[in-house]
Design an enzyme around this catalytic site. Structure first.
Site, mmCIF file in Angstrom:
data_model
loop_
_atom_site.group_PDB
_atom_site.id
_atom_site.type_symbol
_atom_site.label_atom_id
_atom_site.label_comp_id
_atom_site.label_asym_id
_atom_site.label_seq_id
_atom_site.Cartn_x
_atom_site.Cartn_y
_atom_site.Cartn_z
ATOM 1 N N TRP A 158 -1.226 12.129 3.183
ATOM 2 C CA TRP A 158 -0.428 11.194 3.971
ATOM 3 C C TRP A 158 -0.842 9.832 3.644
ATOM 4 C CZ3 TRP A 158 -4.136 8.171 6.887
ATOM 5 C CH2 TRP A 158 -3.733 7.164 7.960
ATOM 6 N N HIS A 211 0.022 4.020 -0.029
ATOM 7 C CA HIS A 211 -1.444 4.278 0.421
ATOM 8 C C HIS A 211 -1.425 6.473 0.420
ATOM 9 C CE1 HIS A 211 -3.393 6.222 4.464
ATOM 10 N NE2 HIS A 211 -3.937 4.680 3.939
ATOM 11 N N ASP A 266 0.562 -1.302 0.319
ATOM 12 C CA ASP A 266 0.307 -0.021 0.357
ATOM 13 C C ASP A 266 0.366 1.160 0.309
ATOM 14 O OD1 ASP A 266 -1.954 1.786 0.167
ATOM 15 O OD2 ASP A 266 -2.803 1.364 2.467
HETATM 16 O O1 GCO Z 1 -5.083 -0.275 3.361
HETATM 17 C C1 GCO Z 1 -5.987 -0.181 4.363
HETATM 18 O O2 GCO Z 1 -6.296 -0.793 5.061
HETATM 19 C C2 GCO Z 1 -5.653 1.553 4.148
HETATM 20 O O3 GCO Z 1 -5.083 2.223 4.050
HETATM 21 C C3 GCO Z 1 -6.123 1.992 5.506
HETATM 22 O O4 GCO Z 1 -5.527 1.605 6.450
HETATM 23 C C4 GCO Z 1 -6.194 3.192 5.524
HETATM 24 O O5 GCO Z 1 -5.235 3.881 6.364
HETATM 25 C C5 GCO Z 1 -7.086 3.872 6.602
HETATM 26 O O6 GCO Z 1 -8.191 2.740 6.543
HETATM 27 C C6 GCO Z 1 -7.798 4.651 8.004
HETATM 28 O O7 GCO Z 1 -8.793 5.234 8.568
HETATM 29 MG MG MG Z 2 -5.001 1.407 1.625
#
Ligand code: GCO
Ligand code: MG
Length: 403
Positions: free
Chosen positions: A403, A213, A211
């Site tokens: 973020w 992100h 991920d």
């Molecule tokens: O892939 C994931 O599970 C997500 O990126 C989560 O970890 C998010 O960061 C979170 O849901 C924010 O509230």
């Molecule tokens: Mg995610």
């Protein structure tokens, strides 16, 4: 049959959850998840002030009509708060309908397309060695697919990595948003080394995911996708922010690494171009944030036409009510890909008794009529709401970043 009563339950057995309970005049009830991490009370206000008063007296069996009443009828369409509120109503109404039919939800959706639902777990470590240990623990526990996130030298706090090795990762960890510092170049130089080490130790069979992100630009994402191609990722997730869907066209031209996106999406229209242009491989929108079962079914059906499969978001910030409903959906949906799974705390599992179970890297759906998840309201009261915020990210020069 009429809806007699509806109310929200806010509880924090380790983290905040918002649940909507709908009760009929014949004593049947259903529950839906309305949790929007870090914005919980906005959904509670939306439900209490604008939704619940309009539900009383309606026929709970008219799920489709109620969905459109809340969507079109709001005039202000879409958005995470509105769509989470609609999702909670929708999930609760499907729960009621399945209970009335005496069937587990997956039967009502069309029956089983598979016997079990493959999940991926989260391995996290402050460095590559610690992370590999966590991957090994998941493999020992039976996982067939593992998301791999490791700390990056020179970056103090990073998404997906727990503060202490071996602890679960929870991002909403402070009253007001914490500030992290991000370096794209340090990250990009490090990730291929992490996956080289994973393949070296675990071989080719394990499915591995990552991920990003939302932190890269399209050309940076293209570079990362290319550089990890030898390690055959199951997917690369959220490699760029996705408001501009066309960005994925550029990434796609450069790499065969499968792409997943959509955990922050709340509508079919957030993903329409991504799906129709076949720019992605997995759609991650899930029931609680994307309008419930009624709307998610439309997204999955469109995705199926373009070889895009589901990969539902499943962090701990979605309650067991969402997870339980998702497992029914996953069991039915023809174009299923994978289900994310971060285990809830045992306190959360006690507040939300459920009949799904984890076995050999898969979820097995339950047979209880409805979605199979309940809430212990007395126990829920013991865990009062506590504000918790997600962090923000800045570049090393102070610029506010994703973020
Ligand atoms: O892939 C994931 O599970 C997500 O990126 C989560 O970890 C998010 O960061 C979170 O849901 C924010 O509230
Ligand atoms: Mg995610």
């Amino acid at each position: 049959m009429k809806i007699e009563q509806a109310y929200t339950i806010v509880t924090s057995p380790g983290r905040n959850f918002v649940t909507l309970k709908i009760v009929t005049d014949q004593g049947e009830y259903g529950i839906g998840d309305a949790t929007l991490n870090g914005r919980e009370m906005a959904v509670v206000a939306y439900l209490e002030e604008h939704v619940i008063p309009t539900l009383i007296g309606r026929d709970p069996q008219r799920i489709e009509d109620i969905w459109h009443y809340l969507y079109r009828g709001a005039y202000w369409r879409r958005g995470p708060v509105t769509m989470s509120a609609i999702a909670a109503v929708d999930m609760a109404l499907w729960d009621i309908k399945a209970k009335l039919a005496g069937m587990p939800l997956y039967q009502l959706l069309g029956g089983k397309s598979r016997d079990r639902v493959m999940v991926y777990g989260h391995a996290t470590g402050r460095d590559i060695e610690a992370c590999l240990e966590e991957v090994a623990r998941h493999v020992d526990e039976g996982y067939k697919a593992v998301r791999v996130q490791a700390g990056v030298p020179g970056i103090a706090s990073i998404y997906g990595v727990a503060k202490k090795d071996g602890e679960p990762y929870e991002p909403a960890d402070s009253d007001l948003p914490a500030e992290h510092v991000w370096s794209t170049s340090k990250y990009l130089n490090h990730v291929p080394k992490l996956f080289a080490a994973v393949r070296e130790r675990f071989g080719e069979d394990l499915h591995v995911l990552h991920d990003v992100h939302h932190r890269l630009t399209p050309i940076e994402a293209a570079r990362l996708g290319k550089e990890v191609e030898p390690y055959h990722l199951f997917w690369l997730e959220d490699c760029v922010p996705a408001e501009n869907q066309e960005a994925f066209g550029l990434i796609r031209q450069h790499t065969t690494t499968p792409l997943a996106v959509g955990e922050v999406f709340n509508s079919l229209y957030d993903a329409k171009a991504l799906i129709e242009n076949q720019w992605i491989d997995y759609i991650r929108a899930t029931l609680t944030h994307a309008g419930g079962i009624t709307h998610m079914r439309r997204i999955a059906d469109l995705a199926g036409l373009y070889h895009v499969r589901t990969g539902f978001h499943g962090p701990t910030d979605l309650s067991p009510v969402c997870l339980g409903s998702a497992i029914h959906f996953d069991t039915w949906v023809p174009n299923f890909g994978i289900q994310e799974y971060m285990p809830h705390t045992s306190a959360t599992d006690q507040v939300f008794p459920h009949d799904y179970r984890f076995e050999d890297g898969h979820f097995i759906v339950g047979e209880t009529p409805g979605h199979g998840v309940d809430i212990d309201e007395t126990l829920a009261k013991q865990y009062p709401y506590k504000r918790a915020s997600l962090p923000v990210n800045r570049l090393e020069d102070g610029t506010l970043w994703h973020w």
